[in-house]
Each structure stands twice: as structure tokens, then as C-alpha cells.
Design a protein around this motif. Structure first.
Motif, PDB file in Angstrom:
ATOM      1  N   ALA A   1      88.865  36.191  -7.957  1.00 52.25           N
ATOM      2  CA  ALA A   1      87.897  35.347  -7.880  1.00 52.25           C
ATOM      3  C   ALA A   1      88.919  33.838  -8.092  1.00 52.25           C
ATOM      4  CB  ALA A   1      86.726  35.468  -8.990  1.00 52.25           C
TER       5      ALA A   1
ATOM      6  N   ALA B   1      88.871  42.001  -7.599  1.00 49.50           N
ATOM      7  CA  ALA B   1      87.908  41.210  -6.880  1.00 49.50           C
ATOM      8  C   ALA B   1      88.489  40.186  -5.857  1.00 49.50           C
ATOM      9  CB  ALA B   1      86.953  40.123  -7.804  1.00 49.50           C
TER      10      ALA B   1
ATOM     11  N   GLY C   1      92.238  35.048  -8.144  1.00 43.03           N
ATOM     12  CA  GLY C   1      92.953  35.461  -6.969  1.00 43.03           C
ATOM     13  C   GLY C   1      93.298  34.428  -6.132  1.00 43.03           C
ATOM     14  N   TYR C   2      93.777  33.536  -6.592  1.00 41.55           N
ATOM     15  CA  TYR C   2      94.519  32.382  -5.703  1.00 41.55           C
ATOM     16  C   TYR C   2      95.883  32.039  -6.269  1.00 41.55           C
ATOM     17  CZ  TYR C   2      89.765  32.421  -3.661  1.00 41.55           C
ATOM     18  OH  TYR C   2      88.738  32.800  -2.901  1.00 41.55           O
TER      19      TYR C   2
ATOM     20  N   ASP D   1      81.721  36.503  -9.035  1.00 40.39           N
ATOM     21  CA  ASP D   1      81.026  35.171  -8.786  1.00 40.39           C
ATOM     22  C   ASP D   1      79.409  35.358  -9.114  1.00 40.39           C
ATOM     23  OD1 ASP D   1      82.649  33.784  -6.356  1.00 40.39           O
ATOM     24  OD2 ASP D   1      82.875  35.927  -6.392  1.00 40.39           O
TER      25      ASP D   1
ATOM     26  N   ARG E   1      78.410  33.710   6.779  1.00 42.71           N
ATOM     27  CA  ARG E   1      78.538  35.294   6.689  1.00 42.71           C
ATOM     28  C   ARG E   1      77.933  35.799   8.026  1.00 42.71           C
ATOM     29  NH1 ARG E   1      79.853  38.223   2.194  1.00 42.71           N
ATOM     30  NH2 ARG E   1      80.181  36.812   0.422  1.00 42.71           N
TER      31      ARG E   1
HETATM   32  N1  UDP Z   1      89.007  36.003  -3.241  1.00 45.05           N
HETATM   33  C1  UDP Z   1      90.007  35.777  -4.144  1.00 45.05           C
HETATM   34  N2  UDP Z   1      91.198  35.562  -3.438  1.00 45.05           N
HETATM   35  C2  UDP Z   1      91.321  35.272  -2.277  1.00 45.05           C
HETATM   36  C3  UDP Z   1      90.187  35.477  -1.200  1.00 45.05           C
HETATM   37  C4  UDP Z   1      88.868  35.816  -1.939  1.00 45.05           C
HETATM   38  O1  UDP Z   1      90.173  35.996  -5.152  1.00 45.05           O
HETATM   39  O2  UDP Z   1      92.488  34.970  -1.497  1.00 45.05           O
HETATM   40  C5  UDP Z   1      87.774  36.459  -4.060  1.00 45.05           C
HETATM   41  C6  UDP Z   1      86.609  35.352  -3.878  1.00 45.05           C
HETATM   42  O3  UDP Z   1      86.593  34.372  -4.599  1.00 45.05           O
HETATM   43  C7  UDP Z   1      85.390  36.179  -4.054  1.00 45.05           C
HETATM   44  C8  UDP Z   1      85.938  37.754  -3.646  1.00 45.05           C
HETATM   45  O4  UDP Z   1      87.402  37.414  -3.467  1.00 45.05           O
HETATM   46  O5  UDP Z   1      85.141  36.391  -5.448  1.00 45.05           O
HETATM   47  C9  UDP Z   1      85.434  38.178  -2.244  1.00 45.05           C
HETATM   48  O6  UDP Z   1      84.195  38.023  -2.192  1.00 45.05           O
HETATM   49  P1  UDP Z   1      83.406  38.532  -1.115  1.00 45.05           P
HETATM   50  O7  UDP Z   1      81.768  38.304  -1.383  1.00 45.05           O
HETATM   51  O8  UDP Z   1      83.706  37.782   0.284  1.00 45.05           O
HETATM   52  O9  UDP Z   1      83.600  39.961  -0.699  1.00 45.05           O
HETATM   53  P2  UDP Z   1      83.182  41.232   0.077  1.00 45.05           P
HETATM   54  O10 UDP Z   1      82.085  40.554   1.020  1.00 45.05           O
HETATM   55  O11 UDP Z   1      84.569  41.457   0.864  1.00 45.05           O
HETATM   56  O12 UDP Z   1      82.897  42.383  -0.684  1.00 45.05           O
END
Ligand code: UDP
Length: 240
Positions: A107, A157, A134-135, A187, A217
């Protein structure tokens, strides 16, 4: 696809929660993947992810209503959805009750800060072994830290399939830990992003709420779900 659908856990959420509770207490490790149609479509198209989903140590839960319906269509009775958000919540609650430790990875930094503050307040007995956004972190460096700290719960996550590929890379080196790829759960649980109102969840329309909130999405959702439905319909015909 059939093989994957046949592997999805199809008992109740209560029974699944009993399993994770027991494993958490007895320090048995687990690797949980929460699946929606998109997850399974990635599974079909990405050989590395497919191999992970097929592994014996991997438990797949039906996160999306599409997966629940698909299981019924191929004649596998399924009880209900078991989502990443609900599994995370359960693990954090049990961790708090039993003085267990959790490692949070993923996240945005500001989301993670709010989440950690909330956990400290709501779950004072839960030990936060580590929290990395996660960044700004190197994946392998984070997992080196996880291996050192040996947390009881590892929530990753980063989105599908990156989070599962990463857990898989290090899972065999862990002595314990319930590891879950939880997508956007931080989130939601931090309160940064609202989960759909109860009425959407009850009517199985949480997906619609999420698209309404994040129209970007839609393309992704449409592509994978339409293909998914086609495949499931074919399986249904074959089974007749
Ligand atoms: N995320 C992250 N680093 C990245 C890309 C995404 O930490 O480089 C996090 C983003 O902030 C979010 C989660 O990964 O909290 C992905 O959420 P999403 O709802 O897109 O997940 P999914 O649909 O794949 O379950």
C-alpha cells in the motif's frame, strides 16, 4: 480452469476461520490466495502464477461472487465468499487475542501509516513486527527482514499476482507464518477507501460498487470476467 476451480475452498467462512485460528495458535504456516475471476484468469494465462495456484500448500478462497457462482455451475457446492479483507480482519483480531505478531507489506506510505496507527489503537496486544509500504521498498530486502523477524502473520498488499509470486519465492524458507496476498485490503481496513455498503455486499454487487468508485477498473474487470464466464459456461455444458 477446471483444475483451479476444483481446488477452491468450498466450506463456510466459519470453518475456514477455525482452520486459520488453529494454525495461528499452533504456528503452522499457511499460504492463502483469495480469488476473484480476474485472479483465476491470470492463473490460466500466466504459467508461473498457475503453478503457484496448483501447489499443495496453497489454499485458494472464493473472494469474488463470480468464483462462488462458477463453483456452483460446475456442481461444487460452495457456501459463501471468503474475502481478503475479512481474512485480514480475522487474523488481526486473533493476533491481538493471542499476542501474535504481524508484518505488513504494501500500500501507499500514507495509507500504511494510518493503518498502523489504527492497529495500535484497536489491537493493543498485536505485535507489529514490521510495516513497509509498497512503493519505496525493495521486495527482496523486505522479505529478508520478514525471514529474520519470523512474524506469525504476513499480509502482502501489492496486487495480484505480484504479491503471490513474492510470497511463493520465500515461503519455503519460513518456519511459521500465515501468509496472505491481500490486494487492496490495507486501503479498506485503514478507512482510506470505503468498502461497499452492506446492502451492495448482501446483494452480491460489491464489484459494481468498486467499478462505480474507480471507473478505470472497468476495462480490466470486463475483459477478465467476460472470458471467465465463457470458460465457466463451457465447463458447465461439458459437465451435463
Ligand atoms: N500497490 C503497492 N505497490 C505497487 C502497486 C500497488 O503497494 O507498486 C498496492 C496498492 O496501493 C493497493 C494494492 O497494492 O493497496 C493493490 O490493490 P488492488 O485493489 O488493485 O488489488 P487487487 O485488485 O489486485 O486485489
Amino acid at each position: 480452469m477446471k483444475q483451479l476451480l476444483e481446488k477452491v475452498y468450498n466450506k463456510s467462512q466459519r470453518e475456514f476461520f477455525e482452520i486459520i485460528e488453529d494454525n495461528l495458535k499452533s504456528e503452522n504456516k499457511m499460504f492463502i490466495v483469495t480469488a476473484n475471476p480476474e485472479t483465476l484468469m491470470i492463473g490460466v494465462n500466466n504459467p508461473e502464477f498457475h503453478d503457484i495456484l496448483k501447489k499443495g500448500e496453497v489454499t485458494i478462497t472464493p473472494d469474488g461472487i463470480g468464483v462462488v457462482k462458477a463453483l456452483s455451475a460446475i456442481g461444487r457446492d460452495v457456501n459463501e465468499r471468503i474475502t481478503g479483507v475479512d481474512i485480514s480482519k480475522k487474523l488481526l483480531e486473533e493476533g491481538n487475542k493471542n499476542n501474535k505478531s504481524v508484518y505488513l507489506y504494501g500500500a501507499k506510505p500514507e495509507v500504511l501509516d494510518i493503518f498502523v496507527a489504527k492497529l495500535k489503537k484497536d489491537y493493543p496486544n498485536l505485535i507489529i513486527a514490521g510495516a513497509r509500504d509498497g512503493y519505496n521498498n525493495d521486495e527482496d530486502e523486505v522479505f529478508k527482514d520478514i525471514l529474520e523477524k519470523q512474524p506469525d502473520i504476513v499480509l502482502v498488499a501489492l496486487g495480484i499476482p505480484r504479491q503471490e509470486i513474492l510470497i511463493n519465492k520465500y515461503y519455503h524458507k519460513l518456519d511459521k507464518g500465515i501468509c496472505v496476498g491481500v490486494g487492496g485490503s490495507f486501503d479498506v481496513l485503514s478507512g482510506t477507501k470505503k468498502r461497499a455498503p452492506e446492502v451492495f455486499i448482501k446483494l452480491n454487487l460489491e464489484w459494481l460498487y468498486r467499478i462505480g468508485k474507480e471507473p478505470k477498473r472497468f476495462g480490466r474487470f470486463y475483459k477478465s470476467n467476460v472470458k471467465f464466464i465463457k470458460i465457466v459456461n463451457k465447463l458447465k455444458q461439458e459437465g451435463k
